[in-house]
Design a protein around this motif. Sequence first.
Motif, PDB file in Angstrom:
ATOM      1  N   UNK A 243      17.557  37.428 -51.486  1.00 24.19           N
ATOM      2  CA  UNK A 243      17.984  36.217 -52.208  1.00 24.19           C
ATOM      3  C   UNK A 243      19.057  36.489 -53.258  1.00 24.19           C
ATOM      4  N   UNK A 244      18.993  37.643 -53.927  1.00 16.85           N
ATOM      5  CA  UNK A 244      20.015  37.985 -54.908  1.00 16.85           C
ATOM      6  C   UNK A 244      21.357  38.269 -54.234  1.00 16.85           C
ATOM      7  N   UNK A 245      21.309  38.866 -53.066  1.00 15.68           N
ATOM      8  CA  UNK A 245      22.553  39.115 -52.322  1.00 15.68           C
ATOM      9  C   UNK A 245      23.230  37.812 -51.945  1.00 15.68           C
ATOM     10  N   UNK A 246      22.448  36.825 -51.547  1.00 13.14           N
ATOM     11  CA  UNK A 246      23.023  35.531 -51.189  1.00 13.14           C
ATOM     12  C   UNK A 246      23.603  34.836 -52.404  1.00 13.14           C
ATOM     13  N   UNK A 247      22.944  34.953 -53.547  1.00 13.90           N
ATOM     14  CA  UNK A 247      23.443  34.310 -54.770  1.00 13.90           C
ATOM     15  C   UNK A 247      24.715  34.969 -55.272  1.00 13.90           C
ATOM     16  N   UNK A 248      24.931  36.225 -54.946  1.00 13.40           N
ATOM     17  CA  UNK A 248      26.121  36.929 -55.435  1.00 13.40           C
ATOM     18  C   UNK A 248      27.405  36.409 -54.807  1.00 13.40           C
ATOM     19  N   UNK A 249      27.310  35.628 -53.726  1.00 12.55           N
ATOM     20  CA  UNK A 249      28.505  35.093 -53.081  1.00 12.55           C
ATOM     21  C   UNK A 249      29.091  33.909 -53.832  1.00 12.55           C
ATOM     22  N   UNK A 250      28.320  33.295 -54.708  1.00  9.28           N
ATOM     23  CA  UNK A 250      28.755  32.084 -55.391  1.00  9.28           C
ATOM     24  C   UNK A 250      29.405  32.444 -56.726  1.00  9.28           C
ATOM     25  N   UNK A 251      30.670  32.130 -56.856  1.00 10.66           N
ATOM     26  CA  UNK A 251      31.377  32.376 -58.091  1.00 10.66           C
ATOM     27  C   UNK A 251      31.442  31.137 -58.961  1.00 10.66           C
ATOM     28  N   UNK A 252      32.118  31.252 -60.106  1.00  8.74           N
ATOM     29  CA  UNK A 252      32.227  30.119 -61.021  1.00  8.74           C
ATOM     30  C   UNK A 252      33.139  29.030 -60.474  1.00  8.74           C
ATOM     31  N   UNK A 253      34.237  29.423 -59.835  1.00  4.85           N
ATOM     32  CA  UNK A 253      35.227  28.443 -59.381  1.00  4.85           C
ATOM     33  C   UNK A 253      35.556  28.553 -57.893  1.00  4.85           C
ATOM     34  N   UNK A 254      34.975  29.495 -57.216  1.00  5.24           N
ATOM     35  CA  UNK A 254      35.337  29.711 -55.816  1.00  5.24           C
ATOM     36  C   UNK A 254      34.100  30.075 -55.006  1.00  5.24           C
ATOM     37  N   UNK A 255      33.987  29.502 -53.817  1.00  8.44           N
ATOM     38  CA  UNK A 255      32.885  29.844 -52.926  1.00  8.44           C
ATOM     39  C   UNK A 255      33.384  29.786 -51.491  1.00  8.44           C
ATOM     40  N   UNK A 256      33.179  30.862 -50.763  1.00 11.81           N
ATOM     41  CA  UNK A 256      33.543  30.917 -49.349  1.00 11.81           C
ATOM     42  C   UNK A 256      32.407  30.292 -48.556  1.00 11.81           C
ATOM     43  N   UNK A 257      32.615  29.053 -48.098  1.00 10.00           N
ATOM     44  CA  UNK A 257      31.532  28.297 -47.470  1.00 10.00           C
ATOM     45  C   UNK A 257      31.062  28.946 -46.177  1.00 10.00           C
ATOM     46  N   UNK A 258      31.984  29.445 -45.367  1.00  4.34           N
ATOM     47  CA  UNK A 258      31.583  30.032 -44.087  1.00  4.34           C
ATOM     48  C   UNK A 258      30.793  31.325 -44.296  1.00  4.34           C
ATOM     49  N   UNK A 259      31.233  32.152 -45.246  1.00  4.15           N
ATOM     50  CA  UNK A 259      30.487  33.386 -45.529  1.00  4.15           C
ATOM     51  C   UNK A 259      29.125  33.072 -46.120  1.00  4.15           C
ATOM     52  N   UNK A 260      29.051  32.038 -46.971  1.00  4.12           N
ATOM     53  CA  UNK A 260      27.766  31.652 -47.556  1.00  4.12           C
ATOM     54  C   UNK A 260      26.800  31.162 -46.483  1.00  4.12           C
ATOM     55  N   UNK A 261      27.292  30.352 -45.555  1.00  2.00           N
ATOM     56  CA  UNK A 261      26.432  29.888 -44.461  1.00  2.00           C
ATOM     57  C   UNK A 261      26.010  31.041 -43.561  1.00  2.00           C
ATOM     58  N   UNK A 262      26.940  31.971 -43.306  1.00  2.00           N
ATOM     59  CA  UNK A 262      26.584  33.143 -42.504  1.00  2.00           C
ATOM     60  C   UNK A 262      25.536  33.986 -43.217  1.00  2.00           C
ATOM     61  N   UNK A 263      25.684  34.141 -44.536  1.00  2.00           N
ATOM     62  CA  UNK A 263      24.684  34.889 -45.306  1.00  2.00           C
ATOM     63  C   UNK A 263      23.340  34.208 -45.301  1.00  2.00           C
ATOM     64  N   UNK A 264      23.332  32.880 -45.429  1.00  5.18           N
ATOM     65  CA  UNK A 264      22.063  32.147 -45.380  1.00  5.18           C
ATOM     66  C   UNK A 264      21.381  32.312 -44.029  1.00  5.18           C
ATOM     67  N   UNK A 265      22.184  32.326 -42.960  1.00  2.00           N
ATOM     68  CA  UNK A 265      21.624  32.507 -41.618  1.00  2.00           C
ATOM     69  C   UNK A 265      20.994  33.883 -41.462  1.00  2.00           C
ATOM     70  N   UNK A 266      21.726  34.923 -41.870  1.00  2.00           N
ATOM     71  CA  UNK A 266      21.198  36.281 -41.753  1.00  2.00           C
ATOM     72  C   UNK A 266      19.970  36.466 -42.640  1.00  2.00           C
ATOM     73  N   UNK A 267      19.993  35.887 -43.844  1.00  2.00           N
ATOM     74  CA  UNK A 267      18.869  36.031 -44.769  1.00  2.00           C
ATOM     75  C   UNK A 267      17.632  35.298 -44.278  1.00  2.00           C
ATOM     76  N   UNK A 268      17.839  34.235 -43.501  1.00  2.00           N
ATOM     77  CA  UNK A 268      16.707  33.454 -43.007  1.00  2.00           C
ATOM     78  C   UNK A 268      16.035  34.083 -41.799  1.00  2.00           C
ATOM     79  N   UNK A 269      16.799  34.812 -41.015  1.00  2.00           N
ATOM     80  CA  UNK A 269      16.277  35.332 -39.747  1.00  2.00           C
ATOM     81  C   UNK A 269      15.041  36.235 -39.910  1.00  2.00           C
ATOM     82  N   UNK A 270      14.994  37.185 -40.883  1.00  2.00           N
ATOM     83  CA  UNK A 270      13.797  38.036 -40.986  1.00  2.00           C
ATOM     84  C   UNK A 270      12.511  37.260 -41.217  1.00  2.00           C
TER      85      UNK A 270
END
Length: 292
Positions: A243-270
Amino acid sequence: MTTLTLTRARATRRDPDRYKRGVARWVVLALVAFTAALVLVPFAVMLMNAFKSPADYSGNGPLSWPESFQLDGLKTYWTQVRFEGKLLNSIVIAGAVAVLGVVLSLLNAYALGIGRVRGRLWIVAAFLLANMIPQEALIYPLYSMAKATGLYNSRLSVIIIFTVIQSAFGTYLLASVLGTFPKALLEAAALDGAGRWTTLWRVVVPTVRPTLSVLLIFFFIWTWNEFFIPLVMLVDNSTQTVPLALASLQGDRLMDATTTNAGALISLLPTVVFFLIFQRTLTRGVTAGAVK
């Protein structure tokens, strides 16, 4: 008139509301299917966006079908957060907490439910109240104790904290279960010369094994999804969890939506794989007390 026709006619006379109940069942099934579809919509959107390119996401929006399936988001997330280390940390922490939490809950509940210690009801009530304390109220004393004992920024500190937190709920649940444990089994074990430890591991544990299995699964998933306490206690990149790894993708002014969704997918699979493996165990544990 054939035998089959006679049988159907008799069944209809015996149960005139049979067809009405059948319609009601279909209505309930349709409502359940509709609700399940609504629940799955966010996961479907996440799955589509995980395989999009940033240009595709920006141009067509989050609800469009991917123009081409891209794995760049998955690769970026895996390498950027060093996901294999975070995955190992989460497995170690959640697995240790699940096992230790169940063992501690069992020992506490055995003393309260079968040992009948003095003030049993007050102690069980204290465990119930402990489950209602928010983590925000506990974080400062936990932080101070971890600093004083040298366990700050270590996986062991999080394992100890969540073992105690999860065992509070487990003790309350198991104490209620063992409070109604059949006395005949305990008396039979005592007549056979079994001591307290033998009675616990050879009589009590096999009887409540379905409940212990349910607690083990819940403790693992709950600990896996924890965010606030690991955020405070684990500051080094080598000790952090998924969960901390997924939160590290979110910045103050910028967020890569595709990478965040990919991270959420990988984090959910286990957790999905874990749930599918132990789904039958969970179902048996939940329905164990329904039929005697």
